[in-house]
Structures are given as C-alpha cells and as structure tokens.
Design a protein around this motif. Structure first.
Motif, PDB file in Angstrom:
ATOM      1  N   ALA A  85       0.819  -1.214   0.000  1.00  7.73           N
ATOM      2  CA  ALA A  85       0.000   0.000   0.000  1.00  7.73           C
ATOM      3  C   ALA A  85       0.855   1.267   0.000  1.00  7.73           C
ATOM      4  O   ALA A  85       0.498   2.248  -0.644  1.00  7.73           O
ATOM      5  N   GLU A  86       1.989   1.250   0.712  1.00  8.79           N
ATOM      6  CA  GLU A  86       2.860   2.434   0.721  1.00  8.79           C
ATOM      7  C   GLU A  86       3.367   2.733  -0.688  1.00  8.79           C
ATOM      8  O   GLU A  86       3.382   3.888  -1.120  1.00  8.79           O
ATOM      9  N   ILE A  87       3.771   1.716  -1.426  1.00  7.72           N
ATOM     10  CA  ILE A  87       4.269   1.909  -2.789  1.00  7.72           C
ATOM     11  C   ILE A  87       3.133   2.345  -3.711  1.00  7.72           C
ATOM     12  O   ILE A  87       3.262   3.296  -4.478  1.00  7.72           O
ATOM     13  N   VAL A  88       2.000   1.671  -3.628  1.00 11.67           N
ATOM     14  CA  VAL A  88       0.865   2.001  -4.496  1.00 11.67           C
ATOM     15  C   VAL A  88       0.363   3.415  -4.204  1.00 11.67           C
ATOM     16  O   VAL A  88      -0.020   4.145  -5.115  1.00 11.67           O
ATOM     17  N   ASP A  89       0.406   3.820  -2.942  1.00 10.49           N
ATOM     18  CA  ASP A  89      -0.028   5.160  -2.528  1.00 10.49           C
ATOM     19  C   ASP A  89       1.045   6.226  -2.746  1.00 10.49           C
ATOM     20  O   ASP A  89       0.845   7.365  -2.351  1.00 10.49           O
ATOM     21  N   LYS A  90       2.166   5.828  -3.310  1.00 15.55           N
ATOM     22  CA  LYS A  90       3.278   6.742  -3.595  1.00 15.55           C
ATOM     23  C   LYS A  90       3.778   7.448  -2.335  1.00 15.55           C
ATOM     24  O   LYS A  90       4.120   8.622  -2.360  1.00 15.55           O
ATOM     25  N   GLY A  91       3.763   6.719  -1.228  1.00 12.70           N
ATOM     26  CA  GLY A  91       4.311   7.237   0.010  1.00 12.70           C
ATOM     27  C   GLY A  91       3.434   8.225   0.749  1.00 12.70           C
ATOM     28  O   GLY A  91       3.867   8.816   1.737  1.00 12.70           O
ATOM     29  N   THR A 117     -13.226  -7.187  12.368  1.00  7.85           N
ATOM     30  CA  THR A 117     -14.307  -7.639  11.491  1.00  7.85           C
ATOM     31  C   THR A 117     -14.004  -8.940  10.759  1.00  7.85           C
ATOM     32  O   THR A 117     -14.925  -9.556  10.221  1.00  7.85           O
ATOM     33  N   GLY A 118     -12.730  -9.301  10.671  1.00  7.07           N
ATOM     34  CA  GLY A 118     -12.349 -10.470   9.876  1.00  7.07           C
ATOM     35  C   GLY A 118     -12.368 -10.192   8.382  1.00  7.07           C
ATOM     36  O   GLY A 118     -12.274 -11.116   7.581  1.00  7.07           O
ATOM     37  N   CYS A 119     -12.487  -8.921   8.020  1.00 10.80           N
ATOM     38  CA  CYS A 119     -12.604  -8.559   6.596  1.00 10.80           C
ATOM     39  C   CYS A 119     -11.553  -7.534   6.177  1.00 10.80           C
ATOM     40  O   CYS A 119     -11.875  -6.492   5.606  1.00 10.80           O
ATOM     41  N   GLY A 120     -10.293  -7.827   6.452  1.00 10.82           N
ATOM     42  CA  GLY A 120      -9.222  -6.954   5.982  1.00 10.82           C
ATOM     43  C   GLY A 120      -9.198  -6.884   4.467  1.00 10.82           C
ATOM     44  O   GLY A 120      -8.692  -5.923   3.879  1.00 10.82           O
ATOM     45  N   CYS A 121      -9.789  -7.896   3.837  1.00  9.96           N
ATOM     46  CA  CYS A 121      -9.832  -7.940   2.370  1.00  9.96           C
ATOM     47  C   CYS A 121     -10.604  -6.770   1.781  1.00  9.96           C
ATOM     48  O   CYS A 121     -10.330  -6.352   0.654  1.00  9.96           O
ATOM     49  N   ILE A 122     -11.524  -6.195   2.541  1.00  7.30           N
ATOM     50  CA  ILE A 122     -12.284  -5.040   2.047  1.00  7.30           C
ATOM     51  C   ILE A 122     -11.338  -3.858   1.840  1.00  7.30           C
ATOM     52  O   ILE A 122     -11.464  -3.120   0.867  1.00  7.30           O
ATOM     53  N   TYR A 123     -10.392  -3.695   2.747  1.00  8.66           N
ATOM     54  CA  TYR A 123      -9.400  -2.618   2.645  1.00  8.66           C
ATOM     55  C   TYR A 123      -8.361  -2.940   1.573  1.00  8.66           C
ATOM     56  O   TYR A 123      -8.039  -2.105   0.732  1.00  8.66           O
ATOM     57  N   SER A 124      -7.856  -4.165   1.568  1.00 12.65           N
ATOM     58  CA  SER A 124      -6.760  -4.511   0.666  1.00 12.65           C
ATOM     59  C   SER A 124      -7.188  -4.604  -0.793  1.00 12.65           C
ATOM     60  O   SER A 124      -6.385  -4.325  -1.692  1.00 12.65           O
ATOM     61  N   CYS A 125      -8.428  -4.970  -1.073  1.00  8.78           N
ATOM     62  CA  CYS A 125      -8.841  -5.107  -2.474  1.00  8.78           C
ATOM     63  C   CYS A 125      -8.814  -3.764  -3.193  1.00  8.78           C
ATOM     64  O   CYS A 125      -8.572  -3.699  -4.402  1.00  8.78           O
ATOM     65  N   ASN A 126      -9.009  -2.676  -2.465  1.00  7.70           N
ATOM     66  CA  ASN A 126      -8.944  -1.342  -3.080  1.00  7.70           C
ATOM     67  C   ASN A 126      -7.547  -1.040  -3.604  1.00  7.70           C
ATOM     68  O   ASN A 126      -7.396  -0.364  -4.625  1.00  7.70           O
ATOM     69  N   TYR A 127      -6.532  -1.523  -2.924  1.00  7.01           N
ATOM     70  CA  TYR A 127      -5.157  -1.280  -3.366  1.00  7.01           C
ATOM     71  C   TYR A 127      -4.795  -2.155  -4.560  1.00  7.01           C
ATOM     72  O   TYR A 127      -3.978  -1.767  -5.390  1.00  7.01           O
ATOM     73  N   ARG A 128      -5.415  -3.317  -4.658  1.00  6.72           N
ATOM     74  CA  ARG A 128      -5.217  -4.135  -5.859  1.00  6.72           C
ATOM     75  C   ARG A 128      -5.779  -3.384  -7.071  1.00  6.72           C
ATOM     76  O   ARG A 128      -5.152  -3.333  -8.129  1.00  6.72           O
ATOM     77  N   THR A 129      -6.954  -2.788  -6.891  1.00  6.90           N
ATOM     78  CA  THR A 129      -7.575  -2.026  -7.969  1.00  6.90           C
ATOM     79  C   THR A 129      -6.714  -0.834  -8.362  1.00  6.90           C
ATOM     80  O   THR A 129      -6.510  -0.577  -9.554  1.00  6.90           O
ATOM     81  N   LYS A 130      -6.172  -0.118  -7.373  1.00  6.09           N
ATOM     82  CA  LYS A 130      -5.286   1.022  -7.660  1.00  6.09           C
ATOM     83  C   LYS A 130      -4.042   0.568  -8.412  1.00  6.09           C
ATOM     84  O   LYS A 130      -3.620   1.205  -9.374  1.00  6.09           O
ATOM     85  N   MET A 131      -3.448  -0.525  -7.972  1.00  3.80           N
ATOM     86  CA  MET A 131      -2.236  -1.027  -8.607  1.00  3.80           C
ATOM     87  C   MET A 131      -2.527  -1.477 -10.038  1.00  3.80           C
ATOM     88  O   MET A 131      -1.752  -1.189 -10.957  1.00  3.80           O
ATOM     89  N   ARG A 132      -3.631  -2.151 -10.249  1.00  3.04           N
ATOM     90  CA  ARG A 132      -3.992  -2.576 -11.600  1.00  3.04           C
ATOM     91  C   ARG A 132      -4.145  -1.371 -12.513  1.00  3.04           C
ATOM     92  O   ARG A 132      -3.701  -1.372 -13.657  1.00  3.04           O
ATOM     93  N   SER A 133      -4.748  -0.327 -11.993  1.00  4.89           N
ATOM     94  CA  SER A 133      -4.935   0.893 -12.772  1.00  4.89           C
ATOM     95  C   SER A 133      -3.593   1.534 -13.129  1.00  4.89           C
ATOM     96  O   SER A 133      -3.388   1.979 -14.249  1.00  4.89           O
ATOM     97  N   GLN A 134      -2.665   1.565 -12.176  1.00  6.22           N
ATOM     98  CA  GLN A 134      -1.358   2.175 -12.409  1.00  6.22           C
ATOM     99  C   GLN A 134      -0.546   1.419 -13.454  1.00  6.22           C
ATOM    100  O   GLN A 134       0.219   2.032 -14.194  1.00  6.22           O
ATOM    101  N   TYR A 135      -0.707   0.108 -13.525  1.00  5.94           N
ATOM    102  CA  TYR A 135       0.085  -0.699 -14.450  1.00  5.94           C
ATOM    103  C   TYR A 135      -0.712  -1.267 -15.614  1.00  5.94           C
ATOM    104  O   TYR A 135      -0.180  -2.017 -16.424  1.00  5.94           O
ATOM    105  N   GLY A 136      -1.985  -0.931 -15.699  1.00  8.35           N
ATOM    106  CA  GLY A 136      -2.802  -1.419 -16.801  1.00  8.35           C
ATOM    107  C   GLY A 136      -2.999  -2.918 -16.783  1.00  8.35           C
ATOM    108  O   GLY A 136      -3.081  -3.548 -17.830  1.00  8.35           O
ATOM    109  N   LEU A 137      -3.091  -3.493 -15.592  1.00 10.11           N
ATOM    110  CA  LEU A 137      -3.227  -4.943 -15.454  1.00 10.11           C
ATOM    111  C   LEU A 137      -4.679  -5.384 -15.572  1.00 10.11           C
ATOM    112  O   LEU A 137      -5.595  -4.658 -15.168  1.00 10.11           O
TER     113      LEU A 137
END
Length: 175
Positions: free
Chosen positions: A72-78, A96-116
């Motif tokens: 997240a630090e890299i994807v958020d550019k620090g 909540t047992g749902c850290g995936c709700i937070y982390s999936c947003n960073y996957r989306t950001k990273m995909r957008s940055q690299y066109g994945l």
C-alpha cells in the motif's frame, strides 16, 4: 462510403509508423508511473506462484498486515506509511475479519497504475477468497516492476534520484 464488412484502407500517400517504444524503468520508479495505460496487460506472475518468493509467502501467511502495508505504501506513492497501512489492515482484520475489504482497493489502484487485467476475477473476490495469494502476487508484481519493497516509497525515490541502491539499515543504526 465503404461497403459493409470491408475495412477502409489507408490512402496511398500515408506512411505506417511503428508503435512508440515502451517506457523504461529508472532505478525502480517506472517512467510512466501514474499515467494509466490500457488495462489489458497480464500480471507478471500467476496468483498461485507463491513458491517463487518463499520468504514473502511465509511472511504474508503469518503476518499479512506487513506485506499489505509495504504494498500500500508503494501504491499510494508514500502518502501514507507502511506502518499506518499495516495497522489499519490489522485492526480491520481483527475487529471484522474482513481486511480484504481494505486490501482489495489497493489491488484495484495497482492494476490501474500498471494497466493490469482484472484477473482471475473481480479484485474484491480475489482478496475475499485468496487474500494471502493476492497479497503475494501484488508484492511480486511491484518487485518485477523494479521496486525494492523493503525500502519503501521514499527509499525507492532516493534510489532513483541518486542512482544508488540503498543498503538496508541494521537495527540500532538510527541514532
């Protein structure tokens, strides 16, 4: 007009130009970083290629908040530190047992940055059903794009600006 199903041809005086060269990476920070490319590139490794980086795989299985914080630090550019991201992820996971709700947003950001591609399915589903695998894949993707995840965003910027690989600091050297 052209008849249906027959594509128009270029006029005889036009010249075909080759596609522009791909951007080069300068010491860890891609030259096009922040410019969204077309979203059709493949991931550099598969979701299930965890054994290609065993230390990261083990860390992610035992303490995913560290791996997520680094990603997240890299994807958020620090903009927010690894520690803050890791603590937020850990709190959400514990409460909540749902850290995936937070982390999936960073996957989306990273995909957008690299066109994945959104693959193998929706980002939220990948994180919900395969959280450790998704974090490992994202970590490998950033490494394959030239980032040294262990030194964070600022360390990668310094490495790019000065062209020097920053050695990891041993504990106690911060005095």
């Amino acid at each position: 007009m052209y008849p249906p199903n027959i594509p128009p041809t270029a006029p005889p005086h036009s010249h075909h130009h080759p596609p522009p060269p791909q951007p080069q990476y300068a010491a860890g920070i891609p030259a096009h970083y922040g410019v969204p490319p077309a979203c059709n590139a493949k991931w550099s490794s598969s979701l299930c290629a965890c054994c290609s980086d065993v230390p990261n795989c083990c860390l992610t299985c035992w303490c995913p908040c560290i791996t997520f914080g680094q990603i997240a630090e890299i994807v958020d550019k620090g903009n927010t530190s690894c520690g803050v991201h890791g603590v937020l992820y850990g709190l959400i996971q514990v409460l909540t047992g749902c850290g995936c709700i937070y982390s999936c947003n960073y996957r989306t950001k990273m995909r957008s940055q690299y066109g994945l591609r959104e693959s193998p399915c929706n980002d939220c589903l990948v994180h919900f059903f395969c959280e450790p695998l998704a974090l490992c894949q994202e970590y490998r993707e950033l490494k394959n794009h030239g980032f040294d995840i262990s030194i964070g965003w600022q360390g990668n910027i310094e490495r790019q600006n000065y062209g020097v690989q920053m050695p990891p600091m041993a504990p106690g050297m911060y005095r």
